[in-house]
Design a protein around this motif. Sequence first.
Motif, PDB file in Angstrom:
ATOM      1  N   LEU A 180      35.264  32.333  -1.801  1.00 10.93           N
ATOM      2  CA  LEU A 180      35.879  31.010  -1.911  1.00 10.93           C
ATOM      3  C   LEU A 180      37.385  31.191  -1.786  1.00 10.93           C
ATOM      4  O   LEU A 180      37.989  31.959  -2.542  1.00 10.93           O
ATOM      5  N   ILE A 181      37.974  30.494  -0.839  1.00  4.69           N
ATOM      6  CA  ILE A 181      39.407  30.641  -0.565  1.00  4.69           C
ATOM      7  C   ILE A 181      40.079  29.284  -0.715  1.00  4.69           C
ATOM      8  O   ILE A 181      39.624  28.289  -0.152  1.00  4.69           O
ATOM      9  N   GLY A 182      41.174  29.243  -1.477  1.00  3.96           N
ATOM     10  CA  GLY A 182      41.860  27.973  -1.680  1.00  3.96           C
ATOM     11  C   GLY A 182      42.992  28.041  -2.682  1.00  3.96           C
ATOM     12  O   GLY A 182      43.929  27.242  -2.617  1.00  3.96           O
ATOM     13  N   ASP A 186      46.702  30.474 -11.712  1.00  2.00           N
ATOM     14  CA  ASP A 186      48.127  30.499 -12.039  1.00  2.00           C
ATOM     15  C   ASP A 186      48.932  29.589 -11.116  1.00  2.00           C
ATOM     16  O   ASP A 186      50.147  29.442 -11.291  1.00  2.00           O
ATOM     17  N   ASP A 187      48.257  28.987 -10.117  1.00  5.42           N
ATOM     18  CA  ASP A 187      48.962  28.042  -9.250  1.00  5.42           C
ATOM     19  C   ASP A 187      48.972  26.633  -9.839  1.00  5.42           C
ATOM     20  O   ASP A 187      49.260  25.656  -9.142  1.00  5.42           O
ATOM     21  N   LEU A 188      48.642  26.543 -11.150  1.00  3.69           N
ATOM     22  CA  LEU A 188      48.652  25.279 -11.907  1.00  3.69           C
ATOM     23  C   LEU A 188      47.611  24.291 -11.379  1.00  3.69           C
ATOM     24  O   LEU A 188      47.854  23.075 -11.351  1.00  3.69           O
ATOM     25  N   SER A 189      46.460  24.823 -10.990  1.00  4.53           N
ATOM     26  CA  SER A 189      45.399  23.938 -10.535  1.00  4.53           C
ATOM     27  C   SER A 189      44.050  24.464 -11.011  1.00  4.53           C
ATOM     28  O   SER A 189      43.886  25.646 -11.341  1.00  4.53           O
ATOM     29  N   ALA A 190      43.082  23.547 -11.042  1.00  4.48           N
ATOM     30  CA  ALA A 190      41.688  23.901 -11.288  1.00  4.48           C
ATOM     31  C   ALA A 190      40.877  23.286 -10.150  1.00  4.48           C
ATOM     32  O   ALA A 190      41.143  22.156  -9.717  1.00  4.48           O
ATOM     33  N   GLY A 214      39.876  19.058  -6.835  1.00  5.76           N
ATOM     34  CA  GLY A 214      41.027  19.895  -7.123  1.00  5.76           C
ATOM     35  C   GLY A 214      42.031  19.070  -7.904  1.00  5.76           C
ATOM     36  O   GLY A 214      42.450  18.005  -7.441  1.00  5.76           O
ATOM     37  N   ILE A 215      42.364  19.522  -9.110  1.00  6.44           N
ATOM     38  CA  ILE A 215      43.297  18.743  -9.944  1.00  6.44           C
ATOM     39  C   ILE A 215      44.440  19.633 -10.417  1.00  6.44           C
ATOM     40  O   ILE A 215      44.274  20.854 -10.571  1.00  6.44           O
ATOM     41  N   GLN A 216      45.593  19.022 -10.640  1.00  6.71           N
ATOM     42  CA  GLN A 216      46.769  19.733 -11.135  1.00  6.71           C
ATOM     43  C   GLN A 216      46.661  19.897 -12.648  1.00  6.71           C
ATOM     44  O   GLN A 216      46.419  18.934 -13.374  1.00  6.71           O
ATOM     45  N   GLU A 243      39.931  14.426 -16.521  1.00  2.00           N
ATOM     46  CA  GLU A 243      38.871  13.662 -15.866  1.00  2.00           C
ATOM     47  C   GLU A 243      38.796  14.081 -14.402  1.00  2.00           C
ATOM     48  O   GLU A 243      39.801  14.017 -13.675  1.00  2.00           O
ATOM     49  N   TRP A 244      37.597  14.492 -13.969  1.00  2.00           N
ATOM     50  CA  TRP A 244      37.451  14.985 -12.607  1.00  2.00           C
ATOM     51  C   TRP A 244      37.791  13.912 -11.564  1.00  2.00           C
ATOM     52  O   TRP A 244      38.496  14.183 -10.585  1.00  2.00           O
TER      53      TRP A 244
END
Length: 454
Positions: A144-146, A166-170, A183-185, A212-213
């Motif tokens: 998985l790349i992103g 660590d890029d401040l995202s999930a 993808g959320i910040q 919230e997704w």
Amino acid sequence: MEKVAFEGWLESVSASFLMLNDQQRNQSLDRLISISGAVQLRHLSNGLETLLKRDFLRLLPLELAFYLLRWLDPDTLLTCCLVCKQWNKVISACTEVWQGVCKDLGWRIDESIQDAVHWKNMYLKAKLRMKQLREEDAFETSSLIGHSARVYALYYRDGLLCTGSDDLSAKLWDVRTGQCIYGIQTHTCATVKFDEQKLVTGSFDNTIACWEWSTGAKIQQFRGHTGAVFSVDYNDELDTLVSGSADFTVKVWALSAGNCLNTLTGHTEWVTKVLLQKSQVESMMHSPGDYILLSADKYEIKVWPIGREINCKCLKTLTVSEDRSVCLQPRLQFDGRYIVCSSDLGVYLWDFASFDILRVIKTQDPSSLSLLSFGEVFSLLFDNSFLYVMDLRTETITGRWPLPAYRKSKRGSSFLPGVTTWLNGLDGKNDSGLVFATSMPDHSIHLVLWKENG
């Protein structure tokens, strides 16, 4: 004339026999007996040959034939199926035989299914799968790349994988397709857990957040820890969130309101794992249905009662060495009946009703071999080079798979097992989907998946 001639020959032989000395007479008797025995054996074998040519499977009652077949090993059974159509028909109709050989291979048996052909096909598939495990051909890999920075946290559920970076995202991924669904910040995620509606993250900034997704909005924030939050768990029915931190504490929170209900102390190392689970067994300390919290650090596991009451005291502290000479590895498993944790001495299994150690599985190099997941039939372990499948009935490695150079983590959150139901016994259906996931130095996620088994 023939009779007279025979009688004359017999008298001659008898007279000659009487003239022999004792030694000669004994030798002659032995020769006659041996000739007689050979004739007898020839006569007996001629009779047996006729009997042995009979098809006993055709002649025996079906119940008796089934009973005899249960003594044969699977490979012999398959060979017998090739003898003739009648044998194949009888052997393929014996449900108990094929259910039994499936059980022996670790296949879970639904005894309500009384279709022998079904179980024979299941056995053939199971045999192929076990052969693939032995030959390192049972799995396949993908990536998985992103993310653009290190992935610290992973969590898997129902075919979906959540990654915190660590890029401040999930991000939420469909493992089957490799597509990113959401993808959320966020903040920097040290741990994550999610369901259909929300994502809960623990961060290196000492806080916990609920997102919230669908909108990416932050629903709630939890402040109070003075160290990084390494593990979180929650239960909607209790409206409770628990967290373990580098500040050596465990905190209990109101999930919806965000306020801290209790701070549990007693750990003297980073709390790297917390688990909230219902008890399935009865003891003097708890009853079935009671909510139990387990928290683990480098040396010990603590057991806490968690209910609607705010205050609670530690029920039990579990260790594998009193002098703290043996470290626990950052994996902890609890299903309400058993507690499982890996250590530098091997894998330990505790009975939750009595807190007694039921089993210690010692591996060749336990300090480098880590537990991923523990089932009733199989266990999944790994080291720096391979993923291993252990048959818990024999405590032998039945298969392995090579792993790339993945990121190491003392907290154990950057690698995880996927589908684990197959560890309780393969059933012909649950050997599919994700087996293992880990973050890589290039910020990708390496996936090990079951290979399609037709």
